[in-house]
Enzyme design. Structure first.
Site, PDB file in Angstrom:
ATOM      1  N   CYS A  19      28.907  71.707  28.620  1.00  0.00           N
ATOM      2  CA  CYS A  19      29.352  72.772  27.722  1.00  0.00           C
ATOM      3  C   CYS A  19      28.145  73.481  27.105  1.00  0.00           C
ATOM      4  CB  CYS A  19      30.256  72.213  26.616  1.00  0.00           C
ATOM      5  SG  CYS A  19      29.409  70.971  25.611  1.00  0.00           S
ATOM      6  N   CYS A  22      25.653  71.439  25.181  1.00  0.00           N
ATOM      7  CA  CYS A  22      24.693  70.709  26.033  1.00  0.00           C
ATOM      8  C   CYS A  22      23.492  71.594  26.331  1.00  0.00           C
ATOM      9  CB  CYS A  22      25.355  70.288  27.343  1.00  0.00           C
ATOM     10  SG  CYS A  22      26.756  69.169  27.156  1.00  0.00           S
ATOM     11  N   CYS A  85     -13.252  56.536  50.853  1.00  0.00           N
ATOM     12  CA  CYS A  85     -13.560  55.509  49.858  1.00  0.00           C
ATOM     13  C   CYS A  85     -12.615  55.631  48.667  1.00  0.00           C
ATOM     14  CB  CYS A  85     -15.012  55.622  49.396  1.00  0.00           C
ATOM     15  SG  CYS A  85     -15.353  57.159  48.511  1.00  0.00           S
ATOM     16  N   CYS A  88     -12.383  58.946  46.894  1.00  0.00           N
ATOM     17  CA  CYS A  88     -11.508  59.942  47.534  1.00  0.00           C
ATOM     18  C   CYS A  88     -10.077  59.771  47.044  1.00  0.00           C
ATOM     19  CB  CYS A  88     -11.556  59.778  49.050  1.00  0.00           C
ATOM     20  SG  CYS A  88     -13.185  59.997  49.782  1.00  0.00           S
ATOM     21  N   ASP A 495      21.903  32.048  42.059  1.00  0.00           N
ATOM     22  CA  ASP A 495      23.359  32.136  42.048  1.00  0.00           C
ATOM     23  C   ASP A 495      23.864  31.029  42.964  1.00  0.00           C
ATOM     24  OD1 ASP A 495      26.027  33.251  41.841  1.00  0.00           O
ATOM     25  OD2 ASP A 495      25.688  34.030  43.856  1.00  0.00           O
ATOM     26  N   ASP A 711      23.152  37.361  45.618  1.00  0.00           N
ATOM     27  CA  ASP A 711      23.640  38.127  46.762  1.00  0.00           C
ATOM     28  C   ASP A 711      24.749  39.105  46.422  1.00  0.00           C
ATOM     29  OD1 ASP A 711      25.627  36.156  46.251  1.00  0.00           O
ATOM     30  OD2 ASP A 711      26.343  36.334  48.311  1.00  0.00           O
ATOM     31  N   ASP A 715      25.330  39.909  40.556  1.00  0.00           N
ATOM     32  CA  ASP A 715      23.975  39.396  40.342  1.00  0.00           C
ATOM     33  C   ASP A 715      22.968  40.503  40.048  1.00  0.00           C
ATOM     34  OD1 ASP A 715      24.742  36.728  40.906  1.00  0.00           O
ATOM     35  OD2 ASP A 715      24.649  37.145  43.053  1.00  0.00           O
TER      36      ASP A 715
END
Length: 823
Positions: A19, A22, A85, A88, A495, A711, A715
């Protein structure tokens, strides 16, 4: 952009505005940023036009974020040519960061690459500006597509290798006649060439083969900085110039002492060192090339019933593809016709082929076994698992470890300091009355030995080698920071389900009531469960298959929500359900009650196989209690079995002095049963997903360095909160994106292996930095007092770079043992 320069404009995309208020909030936030002169925010285009003479993209993005909105950023990968090097690296980063739309830039000397984070503007304009900034700094640059594997895709051909080696060979042939007379002097032989011959041999080396040093050195001077090339150019030019001046001013008939051989040999040695360094660098990217080679060039598209070969780039999600035996699977997909064995070893490190049937997933890059199959493409291009793996490895190799930032700060002032030391050396010799020749030679030696090549290569070479060898063995390292921190981990939090355990229930115990044959009772149970897709039902069927029992069928099967299932098998009325259902039916537990209680205390889930009497009326017992119309035939105990190797993984971690903790949402009985079986040090059970991260922070507050292994989506917060997040490759994408390390096989034994490769890599970083500083700390003083000739200094400088790269490449010999320990 420096203050006082011409104003520049930057167009920032803004996300989250809804809006006019914002717009006002964003304009106000941006206007407060130092250097901003004018702001115009457009709600329709969701962007902000910012004008100012000293725009700072990072400050602008931070202001938008603080106001509650987001500024989307993107990464641009560049191939940088001409860096030699650490200085650089510093200069290229500085040039890129000067651009107003650049948030950050990270340059990798070993990978000859740059990763630039940019915001706003068109992609084409940004690319052109980035390439132009690098060119202005004196280097070459081109955009590469890292997401698709834009690195060096193939080994260098033999012809190309010879072309790269040609300057070294030519330099050696021209320098050899200059060096041989020096060796002859040791044996009393005077083979010194005339001055004019030395001039003719040394001059092409100095100005033709050494032209690269002048070009890069001049670019460094124009940029107001210094680099290795500048040191070499100044040092060798001083030696060549002194020799020429001594020759031209020598009295007729005399042979002055010339230093042409020093200048020519130094240039040749530096070229040799750079060639060896480049060869070693290509070996550090071998893992990327091996992964890229897994992608076939063409795919067989099934179109109107016929097979049509098309380039891989033309395959789209939803296409049906044919894969013949022995061919690589082109993209990710689902098997729709046929059955085969698939070799996924290059992706997961798992040596044994895995069986795939209709409805199961296929991963692009794996090798089809012995069956012709038809697959449905589900992910193509940069969305495939293989492309994401390549991108993760490239990201890790391009990233900077925290320790490298210290090296960068040293490198930024290294070359100017060396030039000052060389000037002071020459002045000191002159003040001591030693003459111009020894003074100049000592100064040249200082300039030559002090080249900071090894300093710039020390960390990135080790990281590239470490991440590469880890990827080949199933450990994907997402960022260099995780790799550096992992060696300090003293606590690993796991876990349970899917991480330490298989993630699917198994029939752990089946005990028949007195008088009931166990196999006959199990056959009844599997017959009742054979048509069900419930996880517990599949566990019963799998157990029966392992025992070689025939699997029958059931009639009148009916699922009772929250209780179990009923049906008829071989004419007998049966049900399988919970103890509560057993008690509701008034069934006799047949002496199995105590055993069921013991199994439940151990964390198992217990179900009952119940037979119902045909006489529905039943007969009351002597005490007048309700008639028993059912009896228990057997109890079934289910549990999630630990993964193979989980106990060994915990043992190896404890041998490293690492404390092991389980943080699980399962009930305490089940969690403690697994913990006892595996030998874990601590168990935290009944944890809500949102609370896992809190337990990780609790461990950290106790002074522990924590790695979290998980997994699942639940988690992800804990993986992010941990010092090092380790995701199992058989888990969710959310977990893998959050974690710094991913174990492609989902094998817990790879956890200690990941910590081991971190140990080895960090040790190589420390060793490389030691040798890089050692060469300079010892060599510069020796050169300053005249104990090192320019030739010896040049050899030492070249050797420093080669030794650093060679030491890093020793990591390629690392192998994770079958028991999870690296060697």
């Amino acid at each position: 952009m420096k203050p006082g320069s011409a104003p520049v404009s930057l167009n920032l995309p803004i996300e989250g505005m809804t809006c006019a208020s914002c717009v006002a909030r964003v304009e106000k936030a941006l206007a407060r940023v130092q250097g901003v002169e004018k702001v115009s925010v457009n709600l329709a285009t969701e962007s902000a036009a910012v004008t100012g003479a000293a725009l700072d993209a990072a400050a602008l993005a931070a202001a938008v974020s603080k106001a509650g909105y987001a500024t989307p950023t993107r990464s641009v990968d560049l191939k940088i040519e001409g860096m030699t090097c650490a200085s650089c690296v510093s200069r290229v980063e500085k040039a890129l960061r000067k651009l107003p739309f650049v948030l950050d830039a990270s340059v990798n000397l070993a990978g000859e690459s740059a990763r630039v984070s940019v915001v706003g503007g068109s992609e084409a304009d940004a690319d052109a500006a980035l390439v132009g900034a690098v060119a202005k700094a004196g280097y070459g640059a081109r955009r590469v597509d890292a997401a698709a594997g834009g690195g060096e895709a193939a080994e260098v051909s033999g012809a190309a290798e010879w072309r790269r080696a040609a300057p070294v060979l030519i330099g050696g042939l021209l320098s050899l006649p200059l060096v041989v007379p020096m060796a002859g002097d040791l044996f009393g032989r005077h083979w010194m060439l005339p001055a004019w011959a030395q001039f003719l041999l040394a001059t092409p080396v100095q100005f033709l083969l050494g032209a690269r040093f002048y070009k890069a050195g001049w670019a460094a001077l124009r940029a107001g900085t210094g680099n290795m090339d500048l040191l070499v150019a100044i040092g060798t030019s001083a030696g060549w110039g002194l020799s020429t001046w001594l020759w031209l001013t020598a009295a007729p008939g005399t042979m002055p002492h010339l230093y042409y051989e020093a200048s020519a040999v130094v240039i040749t040695l530096v070229l040799l060192g750079k060639w060896l360094e480049a060869r070693a660098r290509r070996r550090t990217t071998a893992a990327i090339r091996a992964l890229q080679a897994l992608r076939p060039d063409v795919a067989r598209l099934l179109r109107d019933g016929a097979e049509v070969e098309v380039p891989l780039a033309e395959v789209a999600a939803g296409d049906r593809l044919v894969v013949r035996p022995g061919e690589r699977i082109p993209v990710d997909g689902e098997l729709v016709e046929g059955h085969t064995q698939v070799d996924e070893s290059m992706l997961t490190g798992e040596p044994l082929p895995v069986s795939r049937s209709a409805g199961e997933r296929l991963t692009g890059g794996s090798i089809n076994g012995d069956g012709r199959i038809v697959m449905l493409a589900t992910a193509v291009g940069t969305e495939t698992v293989l492309a994401r793996i390549i991108r993760m490895v490239e990201d890790a190799q391009a990233a900077k470890a925290p320790i490298q930032r210290v090296v960068d700060r040293v490198s930024a002032v290294f070359v100017p300091v060396v030039i000052v030391i060389a000037v002071l050396t020459m002045a000191g010799w002159l003040l001591a009355g030693r003459g111009i020749e020894p003074a100049l030679i000592a100064a040249v030696s200082v300039l030559v030995i002090a080249c900071p090549c090894a300093l710039g290569l020390a960390t990135p070479a080790a990281i590239m080698a470490g991440t590469g060898v880890a990827a080949r063995h199933g450990v994907l390292i997402k960022d260099a920071q995780a790799l550096e921190i992992a060696h300090r981990v003293d606590t690993v939090a796991f876990d349970k389900t899917g991480t330490l355990t298989v993630g699917k229930p198994r029939l752990l115990a089946f005990e028949a009531a007195d008088g009931a044959p166990p196999d006959a009772a199990l056959a009844l149970a599997v017959g009742l469960q054979s048509g069900s897709e419930h996880p517990l039902a599949r566990a019963v069927v799998e157990a029966a298959r392992e025992r070689g029992l025939a699997i029958g069928t059931a009639d009148d099967v009916q699922a009772i929500p929250g209780k179990g299932v009923t049906g008829r098998v071989a004419g007998r009325s049966l049900s399988i359900g919970s103890r509560r259902w057993l008690e509701e039916q008034g069934a006799d537990p047949a002496g199995l009650g105590e055993r069921a209680d013991a199994l439940q205390r151990e964390g198992a889930s217990v179900s009952w196989l119940i037979e119902h009497a045909e006489d529905e009326g039943g007969v009351a017992d002597a005490d007048g209690r309700a008639p028993r119309r059912a009896r228990a035939l057997a109890l079934l105990a289910f549990g999630d079995a630990p993964k193979e190797g989980a106990a060994r993984a915990v043992e190896l971690l404890r041998a490293r002095g690492v404390r092991t903790v389980m943080i699980s949402g399962d009930n305490r009985g089940a969690a403690e049963a697994v913990a006892r079986a595996l030998g874990l040090d601590e168990v935290v059970a009944d944890v809500l997903p949102a609370d896992k991260a809190g337990h990780v922070r609790r461990l950290q507050q106790g002074g522990r360095t924590v790695a979290m292994v998980g997994d699942g989506v639940n988690d992800a917060p804990a993986l992010a909160a941990a010092d090092v997040g380790i995701a199992m490759g058989n888990g969710t994408d959310v977990a893998m994106h959050t974690a710094g390390l991913t174990l492609m096989r989902g094998d817990p034994r790879l956890v200690p292996a990941a910590l081991e490769i971190s140990d080895r890599t960090y040790a190589k970083i420390r060793q490389n930095l030691f040798w890089a500083f050692f060469y300079n700390a010892v060599g510069i003083p020796l050169a300053a007092v005249g104990l090192l000739s320019p030739v010896v200094a040049g050899a030492a400088m070249a050797m420093s770079s080669v030794s650093v790269m060679t030491n890093a490449l020793l990591l390629s010999r690392w192998r994770p043992r079958q028991d999870g320990r690296g060697r």
